[in-house]
Design an enzyme around this catalytic site. Sequence first.
Site, PDB file in Angstrom:
ATOM      1  N   HIS B 328      68.768 -22.247 -15.711  1.00 21.13           N
ATOM      2  CA  HIS B 328      67.973 -21.606 -16.627  1.00 21.13           C
ATOM      3  C   HIS B 328      66.342 -22.132 -16.311  1.00 21.13           C
ATOM      4  O   HIS B 328      65.680 -22.357 -16.615  1.00 21.13           O
ATOM      5  CB  HIS B 328      68.219 -21.475 -17.711  1.00 21.13           C
ATOM      6  CG  HIS B 328      68.864 -20.955 -18.588  1.00 21.13           C
ATOM      7  ND1 HIS B 328      70.494 -21.032 -17.591  1.00 21.13           N
ATOM      8  CD2 HIS B 328      68.880 -19.613 -18.946  1.00 21.13           C
ATOM      9  CE1 HIS B 328      71.172 -19.963 -18.923  1.00 21.13           C
ATOM     10  NE2 HIS B 328      70.420 -19.549 -19.338  1.00 21.13           N
ATOM     11  N   GLY B 329      66.989 -23.470 -15.452  1.00 25.30           N
ATOM     12  CA  GLY B 329      65.582 -24.024 -14.824  1.00 25.30           C
ATOM     13  C   GLY B 329      65.560 -25.356 -15.220  1.00 25.30           C
ATOM     14  O   GLY B 329      66.182 -26.112 -15.619  1.00 25.30           O
TER      15      GLY B 329
END
Lengths: 310, 480
Positions: B328-329
């Site tokens: 997701h990051g």
Amino acid sequence: MREFCLKIIGFFLLLLFLVCLLDIIISTGLRQTEDYRFQSWTDIVDSKINADVLIMGNSRAFSHYSTGIIDSVLNVNSYNLGIGGHPFNVQYLKYKLYEKYNVKPKLIVQNIDFSTLNSSKIGHEREQLFPFVFDGLLNHYLVNFGYNRLELTLPLYRYFGYQMVIKNGMFEYFGIKHYNLQPSYKGYRPEQGKWDGSELEKLSIIKPSMDQTTIRLFDEYLLYCKKNNIKVVFVNTPVYYKATRKLANKVKFNSLIYSFSKKYNIPYMDYTNDSLCYDTSYFTVAVHLNKKGAELFSLKLSNDLKKMGY
Amino acid sequence: MVFNSIEFVVFFAFFFLVYYFPLKEKTNFQNIFLLISSYFFYAWASWKILPILVLTTIFFYWLGIAIYSATNDKIKIRYLVSGLVVGIGMLLYFKYTNFLITSFTDLFEMLGFQTNMHTLKIILPLGVSFYTFRLLSYVIDINRGKYEPTRDFVAFATYVAFFPTILSGPIDRPNTLIPQLQKKRIFDNDLAVDGCQQILWGLFKKMVVADNCATYVDQVYSSFQSQSASTLLLGAFLYTFQLYADFSGYSDIAIGLGKLLGFNLTKNFNYPLFAQNIADYWRRWHISLTSWLTDYVFMPLNIKWRNIGNWGMIFGIIVNFLICGLWHGGKWTFVLWGLYNGLLYIPLILTGTIFKKNKLEINSLGFPKLKHFGNMLLTFLLVSFGQIIFRAKSIEQAVNYIRRIFDMSLFRAPLLLGINGLFFCIFILLFIEWVQRTKSNGLEIHSIRMGAVRWSIYLSILVLIFFFGGHSETFIYFQF
């Protein structure tokens, strides 16, 4: 495929019909309210004004100039076209719409202050024009005032996201509830409340903006008034004296106003040094008179106008 | 170009007409047109990021053939490794460079050393997490002998850049989409109608539920220090609804668009709000990602560590979810969120119920029995706490937020900020999805024979979108 496309087209036609119907219901409902946002625009397009005297300006116009007092002192039919939060370029649009549906006034009292010659789009309370966007004149000009083409073309599109406005319009239309949010008397809507000097404390300087396009528009408007025998007076209403002291470029701004005044032989009535300016009991905030202050000022202004032969 | 914009409506209307009228049943031309349109759609956001997509597509196309054609296993592995290096390297560079720089800087500062490292100005190519995973699964599966590489470059490039799914998934596997691209597509009325229904349902979820939840959640999070515990808890719950409605709404629109074009795409959500436990939740949430991670991360680790019994599975799950979080990051909150979800599996693994699918028992009124309803609530609560970490700007903020929930003001009425209409819409969402839980989407209503009734339902949904539609927000998963 053909059957699918026909069904889609059929569905969208039905949707378009419903959308148009909803648009009419909501717009009509909003026009029926006594909600200050829509009231003056409704009065304009319904040709209910036909005033002898018009007051033009921003929020200082609609909250400082009592139409009741002006009517009784000058024995005229006045109307206050003040539009909150917007400078002259927007005020002029409202005037143009006024003239489309009503007779020309004999006198315009043009409120002048540090924000008059600024330029802006219609950002503040933009929903005020939603019921009227399909008027030919507004539809032509509003694209320059922050409304996009979709809002000005597609029915109902502009209302999306304005849930309270939709609800108010529908409830009013179906008679479920009548809305009288801060109703005005012929456009005059005084401010209630006690003095609050906190905003003034935070402000270091107030810089009058002078947009060249707005200045040209102002010139065009004054010329128009002259050619059509509409008298104009400039009025700078009382403002709390400490705010006046914070004004930068005062000399440049005033000399510009005086140049218009001289060019078109327009009296400039400057009340920024009036006794009212030194008493916070007449103000809600530094730049807005309260009801008591507004009525006192309106009385002074009306008597001064009477002495000048208006 | 977002799906709920006029620009996209115009784009898709034009595309649809050309796709099915002049190019009707001409597969090769349809694919070329689909590819060009997909690149146009992608470049609409920024044409500067398009070359990265094109170049990686060309590289992996060649790599798939090279792996398949390799004469021995050693060369196969070398090719595969080069693909993994490029794919993962690309993700590392675009998504994690600044994360690594700031993490190292913070670590050195903690140890008393000053550094002059600055973060880089790196533009994150849109959809890179999604299309990279598509490319990686392609070469891995070819290496595993699951299928042959395609020699049809246009079909392959379209599989990678397919505009309904490139920005936020689903992450389709090559063996689901590429064969469909190579097959003749005849307009299917039922599939198209199904697609339209799914698009409408997706729009309702996104514009009514997600966007309205976002308004409230943003206000709560931006001032959480001064909010009551009950407001914070409500904010957490609404964020869970927001995330679900936003992401599943997007997926519904993407899948619906695929159906309109004659494609059956991977189902991405299977009503996760009705999950009975965390394992069940993750079987229903972002299915294309979780199945990808299961196939390429969890299963290989599980097999590798099978000799250490349950603990092997626990480590495998935790690694799986750490990667899920990182996907997701580059933020420690995502790592912590992944770890949190992984740890929630431990009781299920130790009790041997991880793979057990509890049959949902329904009472006479058509609602879940109390025990199952209780499981749903508990799962929702656990997931919501995890989403607090997911949403927070930092671990510190997440910890402070959660700590403030455990306060006596939990028993005070929460601040509602005019969201009464939102509760009604969430109720509509839950009710419709409960009734339709065995269908592909909430608006799959073929069983209703009368066209007038179906049209009334569609119009009612549109009316709800109009009346309750919130101020437009970007789709949350665009940022990944």
